[in-house]
Design a protein around this motif. Structure first.
Motif, short mmCIF file in Angstrom:
data_model
loop_
_atom_site.label_atom_id
_atom_site.label_comp_id
_atom_site.label_asym_id
_atom_site.label_seq_id
_atom_site.Cartn_x
_atom_site.Cartn_y
_atom_site.Cartn_z
N PRO A 1 0.81 -1.22 0.00
CA PRO A 1 0.00 0.00 0.00
C PRO A 1 0.84 1.26 0.00
CG PRO A 1 -0.05 -1.05 2.16
CD PRO A 1 0.64 -2.01 1.25
N ARG A 2 1.97 1.23 0.68
CA ARG A 2 2.80 2.42 0.76
C ARG A 2 3.29 2.86 -0.61
NH1 ARG A 2 8.47 2.89 4.24
NH2 ARG A 2 8.96 5.06 3.60
N ALA B 1 3.36 6.74 -4.98
CA ALA B 1 3.35 6.95 -6.43
C ALA B 1 2.15 7.81 -6.85
CB ALA B 1 3.32 5.61 -7.16
N GLY B 2 0.96 7.45 -6.34
CA GLY B 2 -0.23 8.23 -6.68
C GLY B 2 -0.14 9.66 -6.19
N ALA B 3 0.33 9.83 -4.93
CA ALA B 3 0.45 11.17 -4.36
C ALA B 3 1.48 12.00 -5.12
CB ALA B 3 0.82 11.07 -2.88
N LEU C 1 -10.01 11.77 2.23
CA LEU C 1 -10.92 12.02 1.12
C LEU C 1 -10.88 13.49 0.69
CD1 LEU C 1 -12.93 10.82 -0.76
CD2 LEU C 1 -14.71 11.09 0.94
N MET C 2 -10.84 14.42 1.63
CA MET C 2 -10.76 15.84 1.28
C MET C 2 -9.44 16.17 0.59
SD MET C 2 -13.58 17.40 2.09
CE MET C 2 -14.38 15.91 1.47
N LEU C 3 -8.35 15.57 1.07
CA LEU C 3 -7.06 15.80 0.42
C LEU C 3 -7.07 15.24 -1.00
CD1 LEU C 3 -4.09 16.66 0.49
CD2 LEU C 3 -3.54 14.43 1.54
N SER C 4 -7.69 14.09 -1.16
CA SER C 4 -7.79 13.48 -2.48
C SER C 4 -8.57 14.37 -3.45
CB SER C 4 -8.45 12.11 -2.39
OG SER C 4 -8.74 11.59 -3.65
N LEU D 1 -8.57 5.17 -6.57
CA LEU D 1 -7.93 3.85 -6.68
C LEU D 1 -6.46 3.87 -6.30
CD1 LEU D 1 -9.57 2.61 -10.02
CD2 LEU D 1 -10.24 2.08 -7.67
N PHE D 2 -5.77 4.97 -6.57
CA PHE D 2 -4.32 4.99 -6.37
C PHE D 2 -3.88 5.86 -5.19
CE2 PHE D 2 -4.84 3.63 -10.71
CZ PHE D 2 -3.89 2.63 -10.85
#
Length: 830
Positions: free
Chosen positions: A445-446, A451-453, A711-714, A817-818
């Motif tokens: 998960p890390r 990568a996504g962030a 979720l808000m950060l996303s 998803l990421f």
């Protein structure tokens, strides 16, 4: 019995009852749409109505002739066609067409009728002169002055002077010239209505119709007749023996725009709906490889669209052009609920459970998620009520209702349409892929989070660089439908004839004629000084046509009947002595009659509608400056450069202020620049409201800080990535597509909700996530293609809104998803 089992039992054993209810609902909705539904195609209705610039523009459309004026653009780049001859031929035919009140195919100074009608406007303009100027002008009525003038002109005529011939014909008394002098100080007759381009490749023919209804259907009927006439005129020109190819003829004007836009709205409804259905159906079939469930979902979506449109007709009666995106957006959003439910339903049926049990399981797993998802999406669209734009208010209200209908119908009617018999499928490649993806996330998960962030943060940071800042444009072309023939004609005129470019309009109205005259005199003096000082490029005002009753009475009282009687006798005797026919100088006697009527107290000549015939060419000038209502006038101001910012607009507004005169300024560039701060402020307001609603709903759902923060950060990073994508693709924000930002927040939050609910479900987390990833992926894709289908719309506002929303939803799906999913897994492992 639990609610999910109660609903499952009802939809399983009361299929016929539900079918009858749905049929009655569809019939009632269709009757409402057919009997009461209308499409509104006025672009101004999309704008906030409380702005003075918007209301001024609407008065301009309603009160002035441009609402009924058609401009025929005759173009020949080759130079082979005789455009002047064709314009005369075309104008002559057009003047005999039913519904055409008057035609102007030559400039007033070149038109025989326009020249002769100068006599009709001379008397009121003469009485409107300053007292000193009037006293000087009226000395021409002295018998000796009349005798001397006519004798001189007669001698010059015999010497072959063309100027003397013109003066004898137009101004035998010498009063017309001083009467027309104020016109040159108010506007340029040549620039007020130019009909030929300097390079000789373009000619204009103007026509006023008798169209009283300016609605879409009336405009379409008018343009059908106009297009038929144009084809006949071109055929008649060729049949008259002209060997060269006929020139190209285009038509522009408000009627042409409304007719074109309303027809394109119909095609937009069809094509956006069809493209949305095809794209969504393809995505669903690619994921589930089953036709019957797809048909069931499409029937439910069609039901949602019909009921949603009927609700719109019931609430608003007339649906605006933006609202036609309702069906495409509903299909993209509503299908999400069906796929989520069908994902679990299919798994339960493959496991051997019966229809009722599978329905209950689907409702148990995703019922709450669908309810919360519908509420957040509906809230996002309801936020558009705060936009103050009629079109977006309608869109927001109707889609909010449509989403709630979709959630209700998908949890009930959808299961009624599913077949009782089930054929299990083992080749679910997308579920297999989802399972592999979930296992990879659970294993590392890390890595997924980082990568996504990294990608999302990089794109968001790019937005803050000079190269990454999205442009915000206020271009009138952004309101024009794709491939607009009327727009092409207008741009052709503006490129070939800069004098006909798009000036700003300035409205001044007054309670009475005297105040109207005084206000325009002050405005004309002030703005003429600005033009002389080169602070504005040009100005044209109705000052010369704003007549003063007090001044006319005072000037008429200063004449005296004996003076007019002596002038009439002198004119008659001199014409006879010089061998000229008195019948040829009827206009001079008419001028004396008008002055005599004024001396007797009859001032009907001050009313332009009484002093000029309805088919006079001068109405093309008067209607441009004077409204249908009394004491309403419009001026035309051309700034030094087009307005592109609110600051430029404010500078010009302050420059044009005249103390003591209430002036209302508008025009497309001015209005759009005026709305820029409003648009940016509305985005901040709507986004803040949407975030507040999301936080409240998610706090109620999660009751935990970490998932809410993630979720808000996303969402914030998704919006940043969306803005970066728009800049990379060269897409600018405008007054309309900028409202997509709160919609992206309301729709994109749903995917995170589904993930959290799946992770909190009891049992194996691997199985729960594998079950939800596929529906979430398909939901995101169908929503994106639902919005993306609006790219086929010819309406630019709808097209831009669809592109921005599709881009934002795609990034929300990616971050779910990421970023969200692996972040939750990583947190749980810790």
């Amino acid at each position: 019995m639990s609610l999910d089992r109660t609903v499952a039992h009802f939809v399983t054993h009361r299929r016929r009852l539900i079918g009858v209810g749905v049929a009655l609902l569809v019939v009632a909705s269709l009757l409402l749409i057919v009997l009461r539904g209308e499409l509104a195609s006025d672009i101004l209705d999309l704008l906030p109505q409380h702005f003075d610039s918007v209301q001024t523009f609407k008065i301009y459309d309603r009160e002035f002739s441009q609402g009924r004026e058609l401009t025929f653009v005759i173009e020949d780049e080759t130079g082979a066609a005789d455009l002047d001859a064709f314009a005369s031929f075309f104008g002559e035919m057009l003047g005999h067409e039913p519904g055409i009140v008057r035609v102007m195919d030559h400039a007033l100074t070149d038109s025989e009728d326009g020249v002769h009608e100068v006599q009709s406007i001379a008397a009121p303009l003469l009485l409107n002169l300053e007292p000193a100027e009037f006293s000087t002008a009226i000395t021409a009525l002295a018998p000796a002055a009349i005798e001397a003038r006519l004798k001189r002109l007669r001698e010059s005529l015999e010497a072959g002077s063309p100027k003397a011939e013109m003066e004898l014909e137009l101004d035998p008394l010498g009063l017309v010239t001083p009467a027309l002098k104020p016109l040159s100080g108010s506007f340029s007759l040549e620039k007020a209505q130019p009909l030929a381009s300097p390079d000789g490749t373009l000619r204009l023919v103007l026509a006023i119709t008798d169209q009283t209804d300016l609605g879409a259907h009336a405009c379409q009927a008018t343009m059908r007749r106009i297009h038929e006439f144009t084809a006949r005129a071109l055929a008649a020109w060729s049949a008259a023996g002209h060997d060269e190819p006929p020139p190209r003829v285009l038509v522009t004007g408000r009627t042409a725009y409304v007719a074109e836009l309303s027809l394109k709205m119909r095609s937009d409804i069809v094509w956006t709906l069809l493209s949305s259905i095809v794209l969504v159906a393809f995505t669903f079939y690619a994921g589930f490889r089953q036709l019957r469930p797809l048909l069931a979902i499409m029937h439910v979506l069609l039901l949602c669209c019909i009921v949603g449109i009927a609700a719109g007709v019931l609430i608003f009666h007339s649906l605006n052009m933006i609202t036609i995106g309702l069906c495409s957006i509903l299909i993209g959003l509503g299908v999400d609920f069906g796929m989520l439910l069908f994902g679990i339903y299919q798994i339960e049926r493959n496991a051997g459970h019966d229809h009722e049990t599978a329905v209950a399981s689907a409702l148990k797993h995703h019922g709450s998620g669908i309810i919360f998802g519908a509420l957040t999406s509906a809230a996002a669209f309801l936020c558009l009520v705060l936009s103050e734009c009629a079109g977006f208010i309608q869109l927001g209200v109707l889609i909010a209702f449509g989403i709630l209908f979709a959630a209700l119908f998908m949890m009930t009617v959808f299961f009624v349409l599913l077949p009782r018999k089930h054929r299990p499928r083992s080749d679910d490649w997308m579920r297999t892929g989802s399972h592999k993806f979930v296992r990879a996330v659970l294993a590392s998960p890390r890595a997924f989070v980082l990568a996504g962030a990294a990608l999302l943060v990089a794109l968001t940071a790019f937005c803050f660089t000079p190269a990454g800042r999205v442009k915000f444009e206020a271009n009138p072309k952004s309101l024009e439908p794709r491939n607009s023939r009327a727009g092409e004609a207008m741009r052709l005129i503006q490129s070939k004839m800069p004098a006909v470019g798009e000036p700003l309009i300035a409205l001044v109205s007054a309670p009475d004629a005297e105040r109207f005259h005084d206000d325009w005199s002050r405005v004309n003096t002030a703005w003429a000084s600005l033009a002389s000082a080169q602070k504005i490029r040009s100005v044209a005002t109705p000052s010369a046509f704003a007549l003063s009753p007090e001044r006319a009475r005072a000037n008429a009282a200063s004449i005296g009947l004996p003076q007019l009687s002596a002038a009439r006798d002198a004119l008659t005797k001199t014409l006879t002595r010089e061998g000229l026919s008195p019948a040829s100088f009827a206009s001079a006697f008419t001028l004396l009659d008008s002055l005599e009527a004024a001396v007797h107290g009859n001032f009907d000549l001050l009313d332009w509608h009484k002093s000029l015939p309805i088919n006079s060419s001068w109405w093309f000038i008067l209607d441009r400056f004077l409204g249908d209502s009394p004491n309403v006038g419009m001026a035309y101001v051309t700034p030094l450069q087009p307005l592109t910012s609110f600051e430029q607009k404010e500078t010009l507004r302050r420059l044009l202020e005249v103390p003591g005169v209430e002036t209302h300024i508008s025009g497309w560039t001015y209005t759009l620049a005026d709305l820029l701060p409003w648009s940016k402020g509305k985005v901040v307001l709507l986004t803040s409201v949407m975030l507040g609603l999301n936080v409240l709903l998610l706090l109620f759902l999660y009751r935990s800080f970490f998932p809410l923060a993630i979720l808000m950060l996303s969402l914030a990073l998704s919006v940043g990535a969306m803005l970066a994508t728009l800049q990379i693709c060269g897409v600018a924000l405008n007054l309309f597509n900028v409202l997509a930002l709160p919609l992206v927040l309301g729709v994109g939050v749903d995917y995170g909700i589904y993930i959290v609910i799946a992770m909190r479900a009891p049992g194996d987390i691997d199985r729960s996530l594998s079950t939800i990833v596929k529906p979430v992926l398909l939901s995101g894709l169908t929503t994106a293609v639902g919005f993306g289908s609006l790219a086929t719309a010819q309406n630019p506002a709808l097209r831009g809104l669809g592109f921005v929303c599709a881009t934002g939803v795609a990034w929300c799906l990616f971050s779910t998803l990421f970023f969200i999913l692996p972040a939750y897994v990583w947190r749980q492992k810790k």
